[in-house]
Design an enzyme around this catalytic site. Sequence first.
Site, PDB file in Angstrom:
ATOM      1  N   ILE A  13       4.183   4.570  -0.053  1.00 33.27           N
ATOM      2  CA  ILE A  13       4.496   5.402  -1.224  1.00 33.27           C
ATOM      3  C   ILE A  13       5.939   5.129  -1.667  1.00 33.27           C
ATOM      4  O   ILE A  13       6.867   5.153  -0.840  1.00 33.27           O
ATOM      5  CB  ILE A  13       4.342   6.908  -0.895  1.00 33.27           C
ATOM      6  CG1 ILE A  13       2.952   7.215  -0.318  1.00 33.27           C
ATOM      7  CG2 ILE A  13       4.621   7.755  -2.133  1.00 33.27           C
ATOM      8  CD1 ILE A  13       1.794   7.001  -1.261  1.00 33.27           C
ATOM      9  N   GLN A  45       9.050  13.039   2.467  1.00 40.55           N
ATOM     10  CA  GLN A  45       8.981  12.223   1.247  1.00 40.55           C
ATOM     11  C   GLN A  45       7.911  12.738   0.275  1.00 40.55           C
ATOM     12  O   GLN A  45       8.205  12.993  -0.889  1.00 40.55           O
ATOM     13  CB  GLN A  45       8.694  10.757   1.599  1.00 40.55           C
ATOM     14  CG  GLN A  45       8.840   9.822   0.409  1.00 40.55           C
ATOM     15  CD  GLN A  45       8.091   8.500   0.554  1.00 40.55           C
ATOM     16  OE1 GLN A  45       7.222   8.356   1.407  1.00 40.55           O
ATOM     17  NE2 GLN A  45       8.435   7.542  -0.277  1.00 40.55           N
ATOM     18  N   TYR A  97       0.644   4.993  15.603  1.00 36.98           N
ATOM     19  CA  TYR A  97       0.444   5.656  14.314  1.00 36.98           C
ATOM     20  C   TYR A  97      -1.028   5.522  13.889  1.00 36.98           C
ATOM     21  O   TYR A  97      -1.677   6.497  13.517  1.00 36.98           O
ATOM     22  CB  TYR A  97       1.365   4.995  13.293  1.00 36.98           C
ATOM     23  CG  TYR A  97       1.316   5.573  11.901  1.00 36.98           C
ATOM     24  CD1 TYR A  97       1.752   6.863  11.643  1.00 36.98           C
ATOM     25  CD2 TYR A  97       0.878   4.795  10.821  1.00 36.98           C
ATOM     26  CE1 TYR A  97       1.738   7.374  10.345  1.00 36.98           C
ATOM     27  CE2 TYR A  97       0.870   5.292   9.535  1.00 36.98           C
ATOM     28  CZ  TYR A  97       1.301   6.585   9.295  1.00 36.98           C
ATOM     29  OH  TYR A  97       1.302   7.082   8.018  1.00 36.98           O
ATOM     30  N   LYS A 130      -3.986   8.225  13.282  1.00 41.05           N
ATOM     31  CA  LYS A 130      -4.610   8.358  11.960  1.00 41.05           C
ATOM     32  C   LYS A 130      -6.141   8.298  12.056  1.00 41.05           C
ATOM     33  O   LYS A 130      -6.843   9.094  11.438  1.00 41.05           O
ATOM     34  CB  LYS A 130      -4.080   7.294  10.989  1.00 41.05           C
ATOM     35  CG  LYS A 130      -2.650   7.565  10.534  1.00 41.05           C
ATOM     36  CD  LYS A 130      -2.554   8.870   9.766  1.00 41.05           C
ATOM     37  CE  LYS A 130      -1.141   9.328   9.507  1.00 41.05           C
ATOM     38  NZ  LYS A 130      -1.062  10.699   8.963  1.00 41.05           N
TER      39      LYS A 130
END
Length: 315
Positions: free
Chosen positions: A171, A12, A141, A145
């Site tokens: 986003i 993306q 996740y 991170k």
Amino acid sequence: MKRILVTGASGQIGSELTLELRKRYGNDKVMATDVRKPSGALLDSGPYEEMDVTDQNSVERIVKAFRPDTIYHLAALLSAVAEAKPQLAWTINMGGLYHILETAREFSCAVFTPSSIGAFGPSTPPDRTPQDTIQRPTSMYGVTKVSGELLCDYYHLRFGVDTRGLRYPGIISYETPPGGGTTDYAVEIFYEAIRKKTYTCFLKQGTYLDMMYMPDAIKAAIDVMEADPSRFKHRNAFNVTAMSFAPEDLYETIRKRIPGFTMRYEVDPVRQCIADSWPNSMDDSAAREEWGWSPDFDLDLMTGDMIDHLSAKLT
Ligand code: AKB
């Protein structure tokens, strides 16, 4: 930045960032890499190599041949997929980052790494979440991170690698759809509003999350890498945001432009649980002070631009 390599270039952010980097720095100066071959303008406008970031040899071989001074490392699994496949998420998100950092150390590259609102957890202050605060995420996740933020700090402190990064919110873009994120509803809703005039939202009413329109996300990624580091008090993982809204706010904003649009809710418990553990809104004053971050798009501007572009694309 003179020679740039992008991992996850078919994704993306990668697909739009690679094209913008080529526009600014020259087509042949920006190498796109991914495990999925891109198509169209991305493939035609500059060099591409198939590269799997979990394979250190292939990373080293391609970096050694292309000799980038900067690597944008975007290859990673997003939150919902990472939760469904936690072992694979660790392999790709952490293994991939480790290989990129090691290669950057060896070949003296600067590295951009996106972190996320996912790096925060339920014990983080949820409103105007500070730059430096509690980070105890409860999703795989999020674990990758936070670990990634720390690993990037370590490579800078220990080896002098010029690591920089941002904590991205969700986003929103009309080019390449996101794959497997918790914030994906904020993109899906536009497609369904234009195609079917109705949308079923997988997050419940009142779920506030930070969001950003793609042009701002790209601007932030380039600006932080071009910034004068002597002003940095932070380096990796700057909070950046452009807007914070809940599904009903986005619905109302779209409905002003698409009358008759309806939305219902069918909550996905996994993604709701992830979203509930993330901040409602972040404080991005460190990014504003240390390298001049300022977004161009708010909810209203983003919605108008998304509808204009997607309507043209889908009709
Ligand atoms: C996701 O939802 O997983 C991503 C993110 C906020 O990091 N969009």
